[in-house]
Design an enzyme around this catalytic site. Structure first.
Site, PDB file in Angstrom:
ATOM      1  N   TYR A 106       0.686  -1.473  -0.109  1.00 27.29           N
ATOM      2  CA  TYR A 106      -0.023   0.088  -0.073  1.00 27.29           C
ATOM      3  C   TYR A 106       0.753   1.143   0.011  1.00 27.29           C
ATOM      4  CZ  TYR A 106      -4.122  -2.844   0.640  1.00 27.29           C
ATOM      5  OH  TYR A 106      -5.140  -3.721   0.884  1.00 27.29           O
ATOM      6  N   LEU A 107       2.211   1.185   0.465  1.00 27.91           N
ATOM      7  CA  LEU A 107       2.870   2.317   0.434  1.00 27.91           C
ATOM      8  C   LEU A 107       3.720   2.431  -0.688  1.00 27.91           C
ATOM      9  CD1 LEU A 107       3.750   2.519   4.304  1.00 27.91           C
ATOM     10  CD2 LEU A 107       2.046   3.315   3.016  1.00 27.91           C
TER      11      LEU A 107
END
Length: 871
Positions: free
Chosen positions: A830-831
């Site tokens: 997600y990052l």
């Protein structure tokens, strides 16, 4: 043999009841790659609908719903204008391209997300080939990945050319190292772990580079040639094609590989190792014995104490024994009468033998295994060599699942060549399987990225073999995913304005959809899919039931449900008054087990999002919110003049906040308390060393006692702890002396010389004891021997220890704070990795301190981003 190498009779040899569970399950698309862990069999995509029917529909589909249910009393009531109508004239709203007229709501249910079930063969496996366009690429690292949908080309991020070289040392990964902006990056650090500064040790004489090269010039030359060769193998696709794969349909031109590795056949246990039933040994045939061994190996785990696990195992095992009954005629009907202890003890003995192997034996075994697997680890993609991610077929065993999965304990069948479809290029040799049999099919589909696939029998999910995490195809997919999330920045304000207007819509479906978008945007909730009765009762935003949401006046909502992997999501949040009113309206005249959003499905939601922005899904929203929040948290932290450990703590704190936002929780490790106790002891030992140095400094000159930095700072070192610590140190020194004495005598015996007398060992032990008696005296008097060190040298040593103590305390705080948060999932999925790479350059932090070697390999395209880059 270890139990994980056991083989199981395949599903075709089992009676029909053994595969009944698989026949009930519709074929669901699972993009995950193969892994030896059973828990990876569940679908990792939130946005792909499973082949299950919806749990509930709207009011029109439930004529028996209790409409007279008493309404809850609230401090405020909704006006007539606030209640949505069953139907309403179409309205106009912007979508960034002008006005779009929306059709009136018909009052019926919105588009169903359930997919039709594929027909199944008699063995419980799907007879229909998997869909092509919804295949997801996912490496062994992935917990959740994006859809493999065509994405719009993204603007290329500015890059700075640096030397990139491949490092060897792992079987499945080729690590990419990059030149650091400062000299501090020249050292390779262990991943996600702060190196600890130990007490200075005597330095060993180091050979110079000149001496090394003179001693082995050929070796040095061979090393250089190997590095150059590996460097040439790195395919820098992000330079030639910065936007990823330009053609969203054709993924490759030529593809050649050697298929997959099947685990070895089952080897029966020794004749004296048998399970007992009612106190008597049972003579099981190999097929039934193997399944019993699966359970015996887990006898001391939590799985063997789980009622669901035990029930499912026993049912499947009895089905196997119907086909392969005990040879002595024993009828096994009562699970409680089964004693698997003899088998468990045999497996433990085999484990102990394996651990007791010498280093040479372990090295030889690894070498033999590596040589056998070598040809499967790579493939030829468009003429270049690429690593394969998961080329090993899962061995049979008992499904464990995650959380409270209803199928845990179910038997996983053996996968045979007849179950596997290969995907290779046209005209290349078809690989031969390493066990008897023929492939189910061989295809030449260059629009997909999987090399092989089959259907597992537990949930009917498709299993895929993909390229490794650092491959070009996977890298392009990752880059496109994060670029799509970055693109959302341009549209998010308009999208938020639109769904805010729809929160008051007269059309019930629109109002429900707007409310789900509010929760997905503000709380980073997963969209969720409907689940069947034989699946774990996990939900997402669209599949929430009334029982999962509680209203608390005036404007608080309490969420309490099981999310992905059966991880509990509990959150009490303050919401906008209109959202509070909407939830109250949606819950009216519904039972607790009714759907809260009965007019919204994941499919209909994603279809609407695609109209707002091309390629937009609920998953993109989640990735966007995670990355944008992470970027903001890092930018807000002032780190001027901060130490390396303070910078790492700031990074981990930001990562932890994002993980909590995404509900990436984990159970605290069982060894956490023990680990923290060891860290506290080590922390005190550093302070003990500083205390001795302070006393030595005071003994040289008492004026140092007046300086603030040298005042007593060891208040947590009580006499009892110090005494125990010194006794422990003395015991270690004596043990070291004994080992050295024994080693010296062994050497003398080999050389045919006279051995040292025992009196010499006793003298050495007495010297150690005298040294520690002196330490105790120094502690009592507060004066220590400087050991010919100057005051300046001692001051320097104290300063270093003070910095070390400060850094180590930060490590302790950081580890304790993250004991129940899984930082890896958000960091991997997600990052945006470019956020981390740029941040490391700005703050002079070695990337190896944050990204493991595997992650550096997975994101080579992100490692060369400029320091000015922002998400």
């Amino acid at each position: 043999m270890p139990v994980n190498s056991h083989m199981l009779v395949d599903s075709k040899q089992l009676p029909e009841k053994a595969t009944s569970n698989a026949q009930k399950q519709g074929t669901a698309m699972n993009g995950s790659g193969l892994s030896s862990a059973e828990h990876q069999s569940s679908s990792d995509d939130d946005d792909l609908p499973l082949s299950q029917t919806t749990r509930t529909t709207d009011a029109t589909s439930h004529p028996s719903r209790n409409l007279k249910r008493k309404k809850a009393a609230y401090a405020e009531t909704s006006s007539d204008d606030d209640v949505p109508l069953a139907s309403s004239p179409g309205k106009s709203r912007t979508n960034g391209k002008g006005k779009v007229t929306l059709p009136p709501d018909t009052g019926g249910e919105s588009e169903s997300e359930a997919a039709p079930k594929a027909p199944r063969a008699s063995n419980g496996r799907s007879s229909k080939p998997p869909p092509k366009k919804k295949v997801k690429e996912e490496s062994d690292l992935s917990g959740e990945d994006d859809d493999n949908k065509p994405l719009a080309p993204a603007k290329r991020a500015p890059t700075r050319k640096r030397k990139v070289k491949a490092e060897s040392g792992t079987d499945d990964d080729t690590a990419i190292s990059k030149k650091a902006p400062t000299k501090s990056r020249k050292k390779t650090m262990k991943s996600e772990e702060v190196s600890e500064i130990d007490t200075p040790k005597p330095k060993r004489a180091k050979k110079t580079k000149k001496e090394d090269s003179e001693k082995s010039p050929r070796m040095a030359k061979a090393k250089k040639e190997k590095k150059d060769e590996e460097q040439e193998e790195v395919f820098r696709w992000w330079e030639n094609n910065p936007d990823g794969n330009g053609d969203d349909s054709v993924k490759w031109t030529t593809l050649e590989h050697n298929g997959v590795i099947f685990p070895p056949p089952y080897e029966p246990l020794p004749s004296n190792v048998k399970m007992n039933y009612n106190g008597n040994s049972v003579d099981l045939p190999p097929e039934a014995e193997e399944v019993a061994g699966f359970y015996a190996a887990l006898l001391e785990t939590d799985h063997a104490r789980d009622a669901t696990f035990n029930r499912n195992f026993f049912e499947d095992w009895k089905n196997v024994m119907k086909r392969f009954p005990p040879r002595d005629g024993t009828k096994v009907t009562n699970f409680e009468a089964c004693d698997f202890r003899p088998m468990f003890e045999h497996f433990e003995g085999e484990k102990a033998k394996k651990k007791a192997m010498t280093a040479e034996e372990k090295k030889a075994a690894k070498k033999a295994r590596d040589e056998m697997e070598a040809k499967y680890t790579t493939c030829l993609l468009d003429g270049r060599k690429e690593k394969v991610g998961n080329f090993r077929v899962e061995p049979p065993g008992l499904f464990r699942g995650r959380g409270d999965h209803p199928k845990k304990g179910t038997l996983k069948f053996r996968v045979r060549p007849e179950d596997i479809t290969l995907n290779i290029g046209k005209g290349v040799p078809v690989p031969v399987p390493n066990m008897p049999g023929h492939w189910k099919a061989v295809t030449h589909d260059n629009t997909v990225t999987w090399l092989a696939n089959w259907t597992e029998n537990i949930n009917g999910n498709h299993k895929y073999v993909f390229l490794a995490a650092g491959s070009s195809l996977k890298g392009q997919s990752d880059m496109q995913k994060f670029e799509k999330a970055r693109e959302l920045k341009k549209h998010v304000d308009r999208i938020r304005e639109n769904y805010s207007q729809d929160l008051r819509s007269k059309v019930m479906a629109d109002r429900q959809r707007a409310t789900t978008m509010y929760f997905i945007d503000k709380l980073a909730l997963r969209a969720g899919n409907e689940k069947g009765e034989d699946e774990a009762d996990t939900v997402g935003c669209c599949s929430l039931r009334c029982e999962h949401v509680t209203l608390e006046a005036p404007d608080f909502i309490i969420f309490d449900f099981l999310g992905k992997d059966s991880i509990r999501y509990y959150n009490r949040v303050q919401v906008e008054p209109q959202v509070f009113k909407n939830i109250r309206i949606f819950k009216e005249n519904k039972n607790d087990d009714d759907n809260l959003f009965d007019r919204v499905t994941t499919t209909s939601l994603n279809k609407h999002l695609t109209n707002e922005m091309k390629g937009l899904t609920a998953k993109v929203f989640r990735t966007f919110n995670a990355s944008i929040t992470f970027q903001r948290l890092l930018d807000e932290e002032p780190l001027e003049g901060a130490s390396l450990q303070e910078k790492l703590n700031a990074y981990n704190t930001a990562n932890r906040k994002v993980a909590i936002l995404c509900n990436h929780q984990r159970s605290a490790p069982k060894t956490h308390d023990q680990s923290m106790a060891k860290m506290r002891d080590k922390y005190r030992s550093f302070k003990y060393e500083r205390m001795k140095l302070r006393h030595a400094l005071f003994n040289l000159d008492s004026k140092y006692k007046k300086r603030a930095q040298y005042k007593d700072d060891e208040s947590d070192l009580d006499d009892e702890w110090v005494t125990e610590h010194e006794e422990s140190l003395k015991a270690k020194e004596i043990e070291k002396a004994e080992k050295k004495f024994a080693k010296e005598n062994e050497k003398l015996e080999e050389d045919g010389k006279k051995l040292h007398p025992d009196s010499l060992l006793q003298e050495r032990i007495e010297e150690v004891e005298a040294e520690f008696e002196q330490l105790a005296k120094e502690r009592r008097t507060g004066k220590a021997d400087a050991k010919n060190r100057s005051a300046d040298k001692i001051e320097e040593a104290i300063d270093k220890l003070t910095d070390k103590i400060k850094s180590f305390k930060l490590q302790m705080v950081d580890r304790d704070a993250g004991k129940e948060v899984a930082l890896g999932t958000s960091k991997i999925n997600y990052l945006d990795p470019r956020i981390t790479a740029a941040w490391c350059q700005i703050h002079d932090v070695p990337i190896e301190k944050i990204f493991s070697k595997t992650l550096i390999t997975k994101f080579p395209w992100a490692m060369e981003v400029e320091s000015e880059w922002k998400f």
